[in-house]
Design an enzyme around this catalytic site. Sequence first.
Site, PDB file in Angstrom:
ATOM      1  CG  ASP A 235      -2.026 -11.471  -4.091  1.00  0.00           C
ATOM      2  OD1 ASP A 235      -2.871 -10.679  -3.661  1.00  0.00           O
ATOM      3  OD2 ASP A 235      -1.179 -11.157  -4.944  1.00  0.00           O
ATOM      4  CG  HIS A 236      -0.415  -9.012  -0.685  1.00  0.00           C
ATOM      5  ND1 HIS A 236       0.908  -8.632  -0.692  1.00  0.00           N
ATOM      6  CD2 HIS A 236      -0.823  -9.003  -1.975  1.00  0.00           C
ATOM      7  CE1 HIS A 236       1.280  -8.390  -1.949  1.00  0.00           C
ATOM      8  NE2 HIS A 236       0.251  -8.612  -2.745  1.00  0.00           N
TER       9      HIS A 236
ATOM     10  CG  HIS B 254      -2.625  -4.727  -0.466  1.00  0.00           C
ATOM     11  ND1 HIS B 254      -1.286  -5.073  -0.444  1.00  0.00           N
ATOM     12  CD2 HIS B 254      -3.120  -5.237  -1.634  1.00  0.00           C
ATOM     13  CE1 HIS B 254      -0.991  -5.762  -1.538  1.00  0.00           C
ATOM     14  NE2 HIS B 254      -2.083  -5.880  -2.269  1.00  0.00           N
TER      15      HIS B 254
ATOM     16  CG  HIS C 130       3.487  -9.361  -6.566  1.00  0.00           C
ATOM     17  ND1 HIS C 130       2.788 -10.529  -6.787  1.00  0.00           N
ATOM     18  CD2 HIS C 130       2.633  -8.538  -5.898  1.00  0.00           C
ATOM     19  CE1 HIS C 130       1.570 -10.415  -6.287  1.00  0.00           C
ATOM     20  NE2 HIS C 130       1.457  -9.211  -5.744  1.00  0.00           N
TER      21      HIS C 130
ATOM     22  CG  ASP D  92       0.837  -5.658  -4.602  1.00  0.00           C
ATOM     23  OD1 ASP D  92       1.902  -6.221  -4.287  1.00  0.00           O
ATOM     24  OD2 ASP D  92      -0.174  -6.285  -4.977  1.00  0.00           O
TER      25      ASP D  92
ATOM     26  CG  HIS E 240      -5.578  -7.035  -3.377  1.00  0.00           C
ATOM     27  ND1 HIS E 240      -4.834  -6.307  -4.282  1.00  0.00           N
ATOM     28  CD2 HIS E 240      -6.827  -6.467  -3.378  1.00  0.00           C
ATOM     29  CE1 HIS E 240      -5.590  -5.347  -4.800  1.00  0.00           C
ATOM     30  NE2 HIS E 240      -6.794  -5.422  -4.273  1.00  0.00           N
TER      31      HIS E 240
ATOM     32  CG  HIS F  46      -2.227  -1.995  -5.414  1.00  0.00           C
ATOM     33  ND1 HIS F  46      -2.137  -2.351  -6.741  1.00  0.00           N
ATOM     34  CD2 HIS F  46      -2.465  -3.150  -4.732  1.00  0.00           C
ATOM     35  CE1 HIS F  46      -2.303  -3.653  -6.861  1.00  0.00           C
ATOM     36  NE2 HIS F  46      -2.515  -4.160  -5.660  1.00  0.00           N
TER      37      HIS F  46
END
Length: 277
Positions: free
Chosen positions: A58-59, A54, A173, A134, A56, A110
């Site tokens: 941090d990905h 996805h 995570h 996530d 975001h 998400h």
Amino acid sequence: MKVKVISVLEDNYMYLVIEEDSKDAIAVDPAVPHRLLEIVKREGVRLTAVLTTHHHWDHARGNEALVKEIPELRVYGGDDRIAGLTHKVTNGQELKFNTINVRCLFTPCHTSGHMCYFMWEDDCTDSPAVFTGDTLFVGGCGRFFEGTAEQMYHNLTEVLGTLPLDTKVFCGHEYTIKNLKFASLVEPENEKVKEMLSWARARDDDDKPTVPSTLLEEFEYNPFLRLSEEGVQKFTGQTDPIEVLRVLRKEKDNFKKRKERVLPHAMLALEWGLLRP
């Protein structure tokens, strides 16, 4: 195929999937590109593709830097918001990387464009793997930022929940201890939850990851996959599985907030510069 589990940022995982015969490799959610490239070099492999769950940061934030470093790199994902995207994929689409097969599983909730990736290798007896970003965690599920309980129910029960039970689950995570603390609140008599929480704490003490789990294990201790269990329904006060899931996620959100709440005197100290945020 060989999966390298790489811890990055505060609690993220990125992955390097290596086809051992050809030494070609696929990265999943490479948020820290320089770290990934160091491991690619150390392993003596050739990075050919990126799978992004996805958009975001941090990905997906490492995608553009990797494309600059490797211009022929293919970046796959299901959302136009993904940085560096070169190939948009759809639900059920299958990709082939030599002997490694990837099935794209659309799991919106998400984020509205979230994609999981189910992976297996030709003529190999090893268990398949799923990279869940996530959506599904060890002992938990993702927050409903851009979707609904109905969508997450579909994701967990009809998409991920129908994969082979020996499928290895590689999530985005390291939330396992937090998730299992909540699971123990939901089902205090669940011995598997107690056993898994003790194991996860020992892994944390040794600075080792808790991934992968298996789908079979998740059905034993993950409350978000145990919506028909009497204890989970009693905790939520609901019997309809979607409503059970809705209440569970709300309670988990509040559980997290309680754990992270800063005491008033600590907030004052932060304002006065006495503590580092």
